[in-house]
Design a protein around this motif. Structure first.
Motif, PDB file in Angstrom:
ATOM      1  N   ARG A   1      39.475 -64.607 -82.319  1.00  0.00           N
ATOM      2  CA  ARG A   1      38.948 -63.230 -82.304  1.00  0.00           C
ATOM      3  C   ARG A   1      39.940 -62.263 -82.935  1.00  0.00           C
ATOM      4  O   ARG A   1      39.574 -61.436 -83.789  1.00  0.00           O
ATOM      5  CB  ARG A   1      38.635 -62.814 -80.865  1.00  0.00           C
TER       6      ARG A   1
ATOM      7  N   GLU B   1      34.696 -56.260 -77.259  1.00  0.00           N
ATOM      8  CA  GLU B   1      33.351 -55.670 -77.261  1.00  0.00           C
ATOM      9  C   GLU B   1      32.594 -56.033 -78.533  1.00  0.00           C
ATOM     10  O   GLU B   1      31.387 -56.332 -78.482  1.00  0.00           O
ATOM     11  CB  GLU B   1      33.452 -54.151 -77.113  1.00  0.00           C
ATOM     12  N   GLU B   2      33.286 -56.036 -79.668  1.00  0.00           N
ATOM     13  CA  GLU B   2      32.631 -56.390 -80.933  1.00  0.00           C
ATOM     14  C   GLU B   2      32.171 -57.846 -80.927  1.00  0.00           C
ATOM     15  O   GLU B   2      31.064 -58.157 -81.380  1.00  0.00           O
ATOM     16  CB  GLU B   2      33.569 -56.125 -82.104  1.00  0.00           C
TER      17      GLU B   2
ATOM     18  N   ALA C   1      31.515 -59.589 -78.239  1.00  0.00           N
ATOM     19  CA  ALA C   1      30.442 -59.661 -77.242  1.00  0.00           C
ATOM     20  C   ALA C   1      29.104 -59.253 -77.849  1.00  0.00           C
ATOM     21  O   ALA C   1      28.068 -59.892 -77.614  1.00  0.00           O
ATOM     22  CB  ALA C   1      30.784 -58.774 -76.047  1.00  0.00           C
ATOM     23  N   ASN C   2      29.103 -58.197 -78.651  1.00  0.00           N
ATOM     24  CA  ASN C   2      27.863 -57.744 -79.292  1.00  0.00           C
ATOM     25  C   ASN C   2      27.324 -58.761 -80.287  1.00  0.00           C
ATOM     26  O   ASN C   2      26.105 -58.898 -80.446  1.00  0.00           O
ATOM     27  CB  ASN C   2      28.106 -56.405 -79.997  1.00  0.00           C
ATOM     28  N   MET C   3      28.227 -59.487 -80.940  1.00  0.00           N
ATOM     29  CA  MET C   3      27.810 -60.476 -81.931  1.00  0.00           C
ATOM     30  C   MET C   3      27.064 -61.648 -81.299  1.00  0.00           C
ATOM     31  O   MET C   3      26.206 -62.263 -81.920  1.00  0.00           O
ATOM     32  CB  MET C   3      29.029 -60.993 -82.702  1.00  0.00           C
TER      33      MET C   3
ATOM     34  N   ASP D   1      25.719 -61.421 -78.047  1.00  0.00           N
ATOM     35  CA  ASP D   1      24.850 -60.888 -77.002  1.00  0.00           C
ATOM     36  C   ASP D   1      25.345 -61.236 -75.594  1.00  0.00           C
ATOM     37  O   ASP D   1      24.583 -61.704 -74.747  1.00  0.00           O
ATOM     38  CB  ASP D   1      23.406 -61.390 -77.194  1.00  0.00           C
ATOM     39  N   TYR D   2      26.622 -61.052 -75.377  1.00  0.00           N
ATOM     40  CA  TYR D   2      27.227 -61.204 -74.055  1.00  0.00           C
ATOM     41  C   TYR D   2      27.970 -59.916 -73.717  1.00  0.00           C
ATOM     42  O   TYR D   2      28.100 -59.021 -74.556  1.00  0.00           O
ATOM     43  CB  TYR D   2      28.204 -62.383 -74.020  1.00  0.00           C
ATOM     44  N   SER D   3      28.471 -59.843 -72.506  1.00  0.00           N
ATOM     45  CA  SER D   3      29.228 -58.651 -72.100  1.00  0.00           C
ATOM     46  C   SER D   3      30.700 -58.786 -72.467  1.00  0.00           C
ATOM     47  O   SER D   3      31.217 -59.896 -72.628  1.00  0.00           O
ATOM     48  CB  SER D   3      29.107 -58.438 -70.583  1.00  0.00           C
ATOM     49  N   LYS D   4      31.349 -57.638 -72.572  1.00  0.00           N
ATOM     50  CA  LYS D   4      32.784 -57.615 -72.811  1.00  0.00           C
ATOM     51  C   LYS D   4      33.521 -58.308 -71.662  1.00  0.00           C
ATOM     52  O   LYS D   4      34.540 -58.995 -71.869  1.00  0.00           O
ATOM     53  CB  LYS D   4      33.247 -56.166 -72.953  1.00  0.00           C
TER      54      LYS D   4
END
Length: 352
Positions: free
Chosen positions: A13, A21-22, A24-26, A28-31
């Motif tokens: 990462r 956070e970025e 996680a968004n990729m 579809d999970y939480s930070k």
């Protein structure tokens, strides 16, 4: 965090410059989920790990194996005209790769990866004038002013350049080398572990920084590139404005006490000061040649009162140890020390 998946996930990462956070968004999970995986509190299942691998454009095996960092050295001619043999080059690259692997693993555990940004990528270097301009821009963009740079190693490590010190297993007089790892995301300077005059080491570090930062014209040959890296190093250490302030203009000679003072203040060798005086036209070519004909061993005239020992690796190691992110066994392994010896030394270091 002594979990291979956790360490490799963190490293992957950070090498891609993503926040938790970025990432996680990729996928579809939480930070928070990313944080748990990277801390080793939980482990993502194989389906989730596959999604992460696809998002980061990696093979799934990357997360399960000890990473093998590949360091590639610059293909350059060295200042002293000494070329490495193919076997010697491979030996240095392999040793550096091994040490860099531990370095990046520790960065992942400590979460202290610094994304390297080249402050000079917009300057094309064609000649010595361009190298001088680049040196001025570096000081300006890194907000260094015109004064002495006390600890260059510390300065570069804070900006994402990894500095590794190695005892070469063969007789080699060059003080440093440089190159890249992780698809040119990780810049590396390798210092020769043998005893050196600190002013010479400082010049070497900045010379290798030139190889990492300067965008050289494709028309330049290797010998010219080496000379331009020398010019860059000298200009970073001792800006032309300081030369004029210290010595004035149109000098026919410069005394040894004057040279010694500058060496002790700015950490630049007397020989390099005289080269700077010549290339900035502070002295004539005839005056420079006359000085050069005298035998003035640099080591006999003044010393810079500073240090250039790389510190970041040990700082991260002791921080992770004190915060119990790693145990003594892991810390000793990363430090390449005997565990019992390391425990004894570390207790002294960690005492409050």
């Amino acid at each position: 965090m002594e979990n291979v998946v956790a360490t490799n996930l963190t490293r992957a990462r950070m090498l891609r410059g993503l926040t938790m956070e970025e990432l996680a968004n990729m996928i579809d999970y939480s930070k928070q989920a990313i944080g748990h995986w990277e801390s080793g509190v939980r482990t993502p299942d194989s389906k989730t790990l596959l999604a992460i691998a696809q998002a980061l454009e990696l093979e799934l095996d990357y997360f399960y194996n000890d990473c093998n960092v590949q360091f590639t050295m610059h293909n350059v001619n060295y200042r002293e005209g000494m070329l490495l043999t193919k076997n010697q080059r491979a030996e240095i690259e392999n040793l550096t790769s091994t040490m860099l692997n531990d370095y990046l693993e520790l960065e992942a555990i400590a979460k202290e990866f610094i994304d390297f940004q080249n402050p000079l990528e917009d300057i094309l270097i064609n000649n010595a004038s361009d190298a001088e301009k680049a040196a001025k821009q570096l000081r300006k963009r890194w907000k260094l002013g015109d004064g002495p740079i006390y600890n260059i190693s510390n300065l570069l490590e804070k900006r994402g350049i990894r500095i590794i010190k190695i005892d070469f297993g063969f007789n080699y007089n060059h003080e440093g080398l440089s190159g890249w790892a992780e698809n040119r995301k990780v810049p590396v300077i390798v210092l020769n572990g043998r005893q050196q005059d600190i002013s010479r080491v400082r010049f070497t570090i900045l010379h290798e920084l030139g190889h990492l930062l300067l965008v050289m014209s494709e028309t330049l040959d290797l010998d010219t590139i080496e000379k331009l890296c020398d010019a860059f190093a000298g200009a970073v250490l001792l800006p032309s404005e300081i030369l004029l302030q210290e010595f004035g203009k149109n000098r026919t000679a410069i005394s040894m006490p004057e040279l010694r003072r500058i060496k002790e203040l700015y950490g630049i060798s007397i020989a390099a000061i005289m080269v700077r005086a010549r290339v900035t036209n502070l002295i004539t070519y005839e005056a420079y040649t006359k000085w050069k004909n005298y035998d003035f061993p640099d080591r006999d005239y003044g010393q810079f009162n500073g240090t250039e020992e790389p510190q970041k690796f040990l700082q991260m190691l002791y921080r992770c140890l004190s915060e119990r992110k790693i145990g003594f066994d892991k810390a000793a392994k990363l430090a390449r020390r005997d565990e019992s010896e390391f425990r004894q030394v570390s207790r002294q270091q960690l005492e409050f």
